[in-house]
Motif scaffolding. Sequence first.
Motif, PDB file in Angstrom:
ATOM      1  N   THR A  23       0.775  -1.173  -0.009  1.00 34.79           N
ATOM      2  CA  THR A  23       0.051   0.076  -0.039  1.00 34.79           C
ATOM      3  C   THR A  23       1.000   1.155  -0.136  1.00 34.79           C
ATOM      4  OG1 THR A  23      -1.586  -1.267   1.034  1.00 34.79           O
ATOM      5  CG2 THR A  23      -1.686   1.336   1.205  1.00 34.79           C
ATOM      6  N   ASN A  25       1.955   5.670   0.140  1.00 38.06           N
ATOM      7  CA  ASN A  25       1.283   6.921   0.358  1.00 38.06           C
ATOM      8  C   ASN A  25       2.180   7.862  -0.174  1.00 38.06           C
ATOM      9  OD1 ASN A  25      -0.702   6.052   2.379  1.00 38.06           O
ATOM     10  ND2 ASN A  25       0.804   5.192   3.449  1.00 38.06           N
ATOM     11  N   ASN A  78      -5.078  12.058   5.797  1.00 43.68           N
ATOM     12  CA  ASN A  78      -5.104  11.374   4.226  1.00 43.68           C
ATOM     13  C   ASN A  78      -4.983  12.415   3.178  1.00 43.68           C
ATOM     14  OD1 ASN A  78      -5.206   8.805   4.840  1.00 43.68           O
ATOM     15  ND2 ASN A  78      -7.605   8.620   5.246  1.00 43.68           N
ATOM     16  N   LYS A  81      -1.425  13.021   1.058  1.00 46.42           N
ATOM     17  CA  LYS A  81      -1.355  11.944   0.191  1.00 46.42           C
ATOM     18  C   LYS A  81      -2.086  11.851  -1.196  1.00 46.42           C
ATOM     19  CE  LYS A  81      -1.735   9.163   3.695  1.00 46.42           C
ATOM     20  NZ  LYS A  81      -1.982   7.966   4.665  1.00 46.42           N
ATOM     21  N   ARG A 142      -2.752  -3.371  -9.947  1.00 44.83           N
ATOM     22  CA  ARG A 142      -1.335  -4.139  -9.790  1.00 44.83           C
ATOM     23  C   ARG A 142      -0.900  -4.716 -11.017  1.00 44.83           C
ATOM     24  NH1 ARG A 142      -1.994  -5.968  -3.363  1.00 44.83           N
ATOM     25  NH2 ARG A 142      -1.365  -3.968  -2.499  1.00 44.83           N
ATOM     26  N   MET A 151      -8.022   4.085   0.666  1.00 49.23           N
ATOM     27  CA  MET A 151      -8.492   4.635   2.212  1.00 49.23           C
ATOM     28  C   MET A 151      -9.924   4.633   2.353  1.00 49.23           C
ATOM     29  SD  MET A 151      -6.214   8.162   1.232  1.00 49.23           S
ATOM     30  CE  MET A 151      -6.391   8.109  -0.471  1.00 49.23           C
ATOM     31  N   PHE A 173     -15.129   3.226  -0.957  1.00 50.88           N
ATOM     32  CA  PHE A 173     -14.003   3.483  -0.575  1.00 50.88           C
ATOM     33  C   PHE A 173     -13.415   4.373  -1.559  1.00 50.88           C
ATOM     34  CE2 PHE A 173     -12.732  -0.489  -2.105  1.00 50.88           C
ATOM     35  CZ  PHE A 173     -11.602  -0.560  -2.582  1.00 50.88           C
TER      36      PHE A 173
HETATM   37  C1  FMN Z   1     -10.468  -0.447   2.463  1.00 50.39           C
HETATM   38  C2  FMN Z   1      -9.166   0.271   3.026  1.00 50.39           C
HETATM   39  C3  FMN Z   1      -9.109   1.273   3.682  1.00 50.39           C
HETATM   40  C4  FMN Z   1      -7.954   2.014   3.975  1.00 50.39           C
HETATM   41  N1  FMN Z   1      -7.903   3.138   4.818  1.00 50.39           N
HETATM   42  C5  FMN Z   1      -6.671   3.483   4.718  1.00 50.39           C
HETATM   43  C6  FMN Z   1      -6.704   5.080   5.326  1.00 50.39           C
HETATM   44  O1  FMN Z   1      -7.836   5.867   5.613  1.00 50.39           O
HETATM   45  N2  FMN Z   1      -5.520   5.910   5.276  1.00 50.39           N
HETATM   46  C7  FMN Z   1      -4.327   5.063   5.133  1.00 50.39           C
HETATM   47  O2  FMN Z   1      -3.245   5.505   5.502  1.00 50.39           O
HETATM   48  N3  FMN Z   1      -4.321   3.812   4.851  1.00 50.39           N
HETATM   49  C8  FMN Z   1      -5.484   3.044   4.722  1.00 50.39           C
HETATM   50  N4  FMN Z   1      -5.545   1.691   4.417  1.00 50.39           N
HETATM   51  C9  FMN Z   1      -4.032   1.205   4.127  1.00 50.39           C
HETATM   52  C10 FMN Z   1      -4.062  -0.086   5.123  1.00 50.39           C
HETATM   53  O3  FMN Z   1      -3.504   0.400   6.280  1.00 50.39           O
HETATM   54  C11 FMN Z   1      -3.008  -1.011   4.206  1.00 50.39           C
HETATM   55  O4  FMN Z   1      -3.683  -1.557   3.274  1.00 50.39           O
HETATM   56  C12 FMN Z   1      -2.558  -2.281   5.193  1.00 50.39           C
HETATM   57  O5  FMN Z   1      -1.960  -2.101   6.330  1.00 50.39           O
HETATM   58  C13 FMN Z   1      -1.804  -3.150   4.258  1.00 50.39           C
HETATM   59  O6  FMN Z   1      -0.432  -2.489   4.044  1.00 50.39           O
HETATM   60  P1  FMN Z   1       0.422  -3.255   2.905  1.00 50.39           P
HETATM   61  O7  FMN Z   1      -0.365  -3.529   1.563  1.00 50.39           O
HETATM   62  O8  FMN Z   1       1.634  -2.322   2.566  1.00 50.39           O
HETATM   63  O9  FMN Z   1       0.831  -4.670   3.449  1.00 50.39           O
HETATM   64  C14 FMN Z   1      -6.835   1.273   4.073  1.00 50.39           C
HETATM   65  C15 FMN Z   1      -6.749  -0.046   3.138  1.00 50.39           C
HETATM   66  C16 FMN Z   1      -7.980  -0.774   2.677  1.00 50.39           C
HETATM   67  C17 FMN Z   1      -7.776  -1.924   2.076  1.00 50.39           C
END
Ligand code: FMN
Length: 201
Positions: A23, A25, A78, A81, A142, A151, A173
Amino acid sequence: MASTEPTRLDDDGLDLIFRHARTHNIWLPIPVSQATLREIWNVMKFGPTSANCSPLRIVFVQSPAEKERLVACMDKSNQAKTRIAPVTAILAMDLEFYEKLPRLFPHDQTARSWFAGKPEHIKETALRNSSLQGAYFIVAARALGLDCGPMSGFNEDHLNTAFFADGKFKVNFVCSLGHGDATKVFPRSPRFDFDEACRLI
Ligand SMILES: Cc1cc2nc3c(=O)[nH]c(=O)nc-3n(C[C@H](O)[C@H](O)[C@H](O)COP(=O)(O)O)c2cc1C
């Protein structure tokens, strides 16, 4: 599928979509073409939904002016980013999805009646299937070489009013797309092992 084609993804494919995908940012200033955004849809649209109801609707926010309207709906953490991402998609659900079932589920012309006048069933079905389609969206992006930053930290009412004023669509979302700065990701958080999350019965 021709017999010379593989019947499963190789390790590079699995790494790209899951094992090495993170994920993001922090976004590099590399644009994403509208052709790529169309390609995401044209791949992910084949993911299954119940009765093929396909309730997901996507707004790809690219212009600086529209991006600022979206940033204003995001939680403080958020906002920066979202502003620097080349594209941020709003993934919403059409609460009138069942009106399209005569076209999308042509072999059963009674399908519309399973939902019409049943708001709880409509909401549950729209949420379940638009969330599935949101996952297909991430996997497709991806697979096409993009990084994603999903997010859910935003003001839902504010976003729905700003982008879906007629009330027919509701946000599920939001997901930024682009090329993330791989040097700026947190260490990978742990995942459950098979035996912690799954049962074989
Ligand atoms: C539906 C969803 C909502 C999320 N909301 C946020 C958010 O509002 N802000 C943020 O910084 N990360 C957000 N995330 C990121 C998650 O924290 C992140 O995908 C998760 O920790 C896995 O990280 P990785 O893909 O790097 O392993 C969100 C992820 C998903 C799937």
